[in-house]
Design a protein around this motif. Sequence first.
Motif, PDB file in Angstrom:
ATOM      1  N   ILE A   2     -19.232  -2.100 -23.932  1.00  0.00           N
ATOM      2  CA  ILE A   2     -19.038  -1.426 -22.431  1.00  0.00           C
ATOM      3  C   ILE A   2     -19.110  -0.131 -22.105  1.00  0.00           C
ATOM      4  O   ILE A   2     -19.632   0.508 -21.061  1.00  0.00           O
ATOM      5  N   ALA A  27     -26.256  -1.070 -23.443  1.00  0.00           N
ATOM      6  CA  ALA A  27     -24.324  -1.616 -22.803  1.00  0.00           C
ATOM      7  C   ALA A  27     -24.400  -2.738 -22.160  1.00  0.00           C
ATOM      8  O   ALA A  27     -25.793  -2.948 -21.558  1.00  0.00           O
ATOM      9  N   THR A  29     -22.591  -6.057 -19.777  1.00  0.00           N
ATOM     10  CA  THR A  29     -21.342  -5.639 -18.566  1.00  0.00           C
ATOM     11  C   THR A  29     -21.072  -6.841 -19.091  1.00  0.00           C
ATOM     12  O   THR A  29     -21.930  -8.388 -18.799  1.00  0.00           O
ATOM     13  N   SER A  35     -19.994  -1.751 -17.196  1.00  0.00           N
ATOM     14  CA  SER A  35     -20.842  -1.175 -18.578  1.00  0.00           C
ATOM     15  C   SER A  35     -21.166   0.347 -18.587  1.00  0.00           C
ATOM     16  O   SER A  35     -21.446   1.035 -17.436  1.00  0.00           O
ATOM     17  N   THR A  61     -28.733  -0.643 -20.140  1.00  0.00           N
ATOM     18  CA  THR A  61     -27.515  -1.333 -19.412  1.00  0.00           C
ATOM     19  C   THR A  61     -27.870  -2.895 -18.742  1.00  0.00           C
ATOM     20  O   THR A  61     -28.919  -2.895 -18.339  1.00  0.00           O
ATOM     21  N   SER A  66     -23.117  -1.514 -13.576  1.00  0.00           N
ATOM     22  CA  SER A  66     -23.427  -0.515 -14.785  1.00  0.00           C
ATOM     23  C   SER A  66     -24.106   1.028 -14.206  1.00  0.00           C
ATOM     24  O   SER A  66     -23.961   1.668 -13.415  1.00  0.00           O
TER      25      SER A  66
END
Length: 186
Positions: A2, A27, A29, A35, A61, A66
Amino acid sequence: SIYSGVIGYMNGGTVQNLNVTGADVYAVTTDTQHSSAGCVVGDATNSTVSNCTVANSTVQTDGLRSFYGGIVGRGTNTKITDCSVTGMTTVGTWKTGGIVGYLVGGEIDGVSVTNSTLRGGTGSEIGLIVGHAQHTVSVINAKASDCTAYCRDTDCNDEQIQNAIVGTAYSSNDNSTLTIGGNDTN
């Protein structure tokens, strides 16, 4: 993860003189967590990032919540100075900035973003320097040139949106200030 970046999460730290080239930062979520993705730091609290460069990199992301930026994904009471981003692409869904996606209290000074593309979904908060600023934030001596911001969702058909230094500013109390000065976009 995350939190994604050279440093995923940092509290009370300092990063300086770091150069990142050709990074692909991603990243994920989850249903219960946001994230944060940045080429240097994913999530920074009570920290300082100075004299860092990012070149020819991508920050991505997924999910609905995010935060993503060229230098820092999310910063809380964080100072970012004398940093530059060149040739970056961001792809995500919520708060995105060329330097920092989400800044909750902090200072941005002497930064630049050039030749970069920022993409977000419907309702995204996109700024060439800061995506979303909250509480007391200062953005001075920032420059963005040859950059574009797009809504990439099917609802907005990949249309270009207005370029702004700060995408959205919000305060939940009467004592917050947003200071913007000496900035340039072209």
